[in-house]
Structures are given as structure tokens and as C-alpha cells.
Scaffold this motif. Sequence first.
Motif, mmCIF file in Angstrom:
data_model
loop_
_atom_site.group_PDB
_atom_site.id
_atom_site.type_symbol
_atom_site.label_atom_id
_atom_site.label_comp_id
_atom_site.label_asym_id
_atom_site.label_seq_id
_atom_site.Cartn_x
_atom_site.Cartn_y
_atom_site.Cartn_z
ATOM 1 N N SER A 258 -4.241 1.650 -8.668
ATOM 2 C CA SER A 258 -3.828 3.029 -8.430
ATOM 3 C C SER A 258 -2.683 3.397 -9.358
ATOM 4 N N VAL B 284 -7.183 6.191 -6.848
ATOM 5 C CA VAL B 284 -7.340 4.811 -6.374
ATOM 6 C C VAL B 284 -8.748 4.370 -6.767
ATOM 7 N N ILE C 102 -5.999 5.768 1.991
ATOM 8 C CA ILE C 102 -5.128 5.575 0.825
ATOM 9 C C ILE C 102 -5.400 6.595 -0.274
ATOM 10 N N THR D 118 -8.048 -7.977 3.899
ATOM 11 C CA THR D 118 -7.216 -7.343 2.879
ATOM 12 C C THR D 118 -8.089 -6.692 1.821
ATOM 13 N N ASN E 51 2.478 -2.575 -3.388
ATOM 14 C CA ASN E 51 2.406 -2.928 -4.800
ATOM 15 C C ASN E 51 2.523 -4.444 -4.935
ATOM 16 N N TYR F 102 -2.579 -2.942 -6.242
ATOM 17 C CA TYR F 102 -2.036 -2.827 -4.886
ATOM 18 C C TYR F 102 -2.922 -3.594 -3.916
ATOM 19 N N LYS F 103 -2.390 -3.808 -2.717
ATOM 20 C CA LYS F 103 -3.198 -4.357 -1.633
ATOM 21 C C LYS F 103 -2.838 -3.627 -0.344
ATOM 22 N N ALA F 104 -3.741 -3.677 0.624
ATOM 23 C CA ALA F 104 -3.497 -3.095 1.936
ATOM 24 C C ALA F 104 -4.255 -3.910 2.967
ATOM 25 N N TYR G 35 -7.873 -5.047 -2.078
ATOM 26 C CA TYR G 35 -7.094 -4.951 -3.314
ATOM 27 C C TYR G 35 -7.683 -3.809 -4.138
ATOM 28 N N GLU H 205 -0.485 0.018 5.197
ATOM 29 C CA GLU H 205 0.274 0.610 4.095
ATOM 30 C C GLU H 205 -0.081 -0.050 2.760
ATOM 31 N N SER H 206 -0.132 0.764 1.712
ATOM 32 C CA SER H 206 -0.390 0.236 0.368
ATOM 33 C C SER H 206 0.839 -0.523 -0.125
#
Length: 380
Positions: free
Chosen positions: A42, A26, A19, A37, A69, A54-56, A39, A66-67
Motif C-alpha cells: 500500500s 492497497v 483496509i 494474517t 507497516n 503491510y500486514k493485518a 500481507y 489494524e494495518s
Amino acid sequence: MFKATKLGDDWDTVESLAINSENYSVKNPSVSADGKTIYFASNMPGGYGNFDIYKASINTDGTLGESVNMGQKINTEAQEMFPYISSNNTLYFSSTGHLGLGGLDVFYTKEIDGKISTVRNAGIPINSNADDFAFIIDEETNQGLVSSNRAGGKGSDDIYEFKKLEPLCDVLVIATVLDDKTREPIAGATVALFDTEGNKVLSKITNAEGLAEFMIECEHDTELEVVMDGFDSKKVQVKGSNEEENNVQINLDPIEKLILAETIDLAPIYFDFDKSNITTQAAFELDKLVQIMNKYPEMKINAISHTDSRGPESYNTGLSNRRAKTTVQYVISKGISEARISGEGKGETEPKVDCSARCTKAQHAENRRSEFIIVDSLQQ
């Protein structure tokens, strides 16, 4: 941001996360208790403000998805940073964009079935009129740490210890809107959520199943207002609860149910004592009249206004005329031709409740009413 693998007593295999970018920052990572997950904050393009939360997803091989929002309910045009996801999946973060005490404040929320609940300020003493950030908590012991540059510290940014934070509690209100005659769901109805002060909090449109969903605080009474073209609008009180879900079914009658032989059967439109302005409740009812008159363009209405018996009779006659005029003007303002609606003030001459002896406030209010007489037959 980077990750490293612990081999024995050493950290090894330091890797840059996917990311990362040369074009934005970030920072402030926090991993969920199940390790699935991450968090972070960014300022990547496409956000709502400077830094957003954001989370991914964390894949089984340690790579990141994928990031995503976290959305406008969490992120604002200002700064959101320092996310921390606790063991019970409460998301804490610091923000300058939400209503706070000053500077960065700590806020918290929860994601339930993919929906973000109400964002709340953690309050005093966690927050101050300075910057408060980097919040963490052990949800089992209710002990945690927060950083702050508040007055009285040892330096610029200090670390403070605290104990206990009130638990987050939300209820998912699921409103189902049905046609009372057919029992079929009504799609496209507007469902508005009001707080206990009568303020509109949020408005949603029902989906194909007639559903609209709201996240509210536990034990908070609310009100739902449902409006749909062709149907009688309705308001429903929702009692506060601490259950995870509160299902509310709202059945709407066809608007024609309000058309009687000689009158339009609206809920009583009352005026405040000695006032002639249209109240919010009165507007809600008058909008039904507007809907009927739009559907039946040949219909003509005479709006008759009445007062209670307090005050001189001549004054009450003038007051009722002003109320009738205000009512007519409201309907005309909604696009109805002035040739189709007239108004008449009856003063105190035709009371609904005889107050010649004595009346309660509620009985006086009953006399301060309006009636809507059909003066021309319907042409369907």
C-alpha cells in the motif's frame, strides 16, 4: 481489495475490505498458511516510501485488524510490492530499494519472535537486470513461479517456473552484559555487531536486563564490541551456529582494573610495519585511556612508542616519534588537554623481544608497541 465466499461452485458475497480507502491503494494480498494474517502492499500515508509492505490480522469473523507497516528493515524510500508469505512463514517480496541486480528484484526474510531477520536477495536465476516480481513457492516441493519482463520472454511480463530455493537460516544472538564484580546486568551499554571483515553492521543499547539482540545468518562468525562508561570495553568473538538462539554472556570489569602502579594496562597497541597511523584496534584501546583520564582529571600520561629492529636505527627513532605524536594527537582529539599527555619515541632501543638473531613477524609486531606511563599520581 475484495473478498468473496465460495458457495458450492459459485463465488458469492463479494465485499470490500476495511483496509481500502479512496485516498490510497492497497494491492498484492497474500494470506498466511494458518489464515490469521494478510500481507499486502500500500501507499497509504505514514510509510517509508511509495508502496510499502503491510500486514493485518484476520479476525475469526473474517474482519481485518489494524494495518501494520512491516518496518524499515523491509521497507525503503523506494518501492516494495508483491508480498508472498509461504507455508513456513518466509516473507518474499519485490523491491527497487534494496541492493539488487536491476529493476524490481525478489527478496526474502522471516519474522522470528517479532523480529525481522536479514533481508536477502533471492539471486540469479530468480532475479535479472529487469523487473522480477509476483514470486510464489511451494515450500514442500520447492517449486514456484515468478513473473519477469527479462529479455528472451514471449511478451512484456512473462511467468517463469523454477525449482528449489536455498532455505532461510538465521540465528538470534542474545548478548547479556553483566558487571563482572557484582554480576548485575548493565543497562545502557552499547553493543555493536561486526562482520568477518571488521565492518560494523548494527549497534544496540542494552535494556534493563542487560540484553541486546541481533539476528544473523547461520554459520557466520561475528564479533561483538561492548562499550560502557566506567567499564573496560570488550570485544567477543561469536562462533557461527545453526541453532535458533546463541546466548553470549559478556562480563565487564570496572575501568579502574586497568590502572596499575605506574602504567595504564591497555592491550598492546601495535602499528603496521613502517606505519604511524592509528588503526581501528588501536583506537579501541586508546578510547579506554581517554575514559580513565576523563574520570581522573589530575592524571598525566607519557605515551612511549617503540619500533621493531628492521630498518636503520635513526629512521626507527624518527618513526617511533611520529607514532608517539600520532597517539598523543588522537587522545587530545578526544578532549584531553595537551598539558596532560606527552609522547616519546624510543625507536628500537628497548625491544620487548630480542631480535638480534632472528624474529618472526609476530615477534616484530610485539616490538612495535606503545606504553602508557603515569607521570603524576592519581588525585581521587
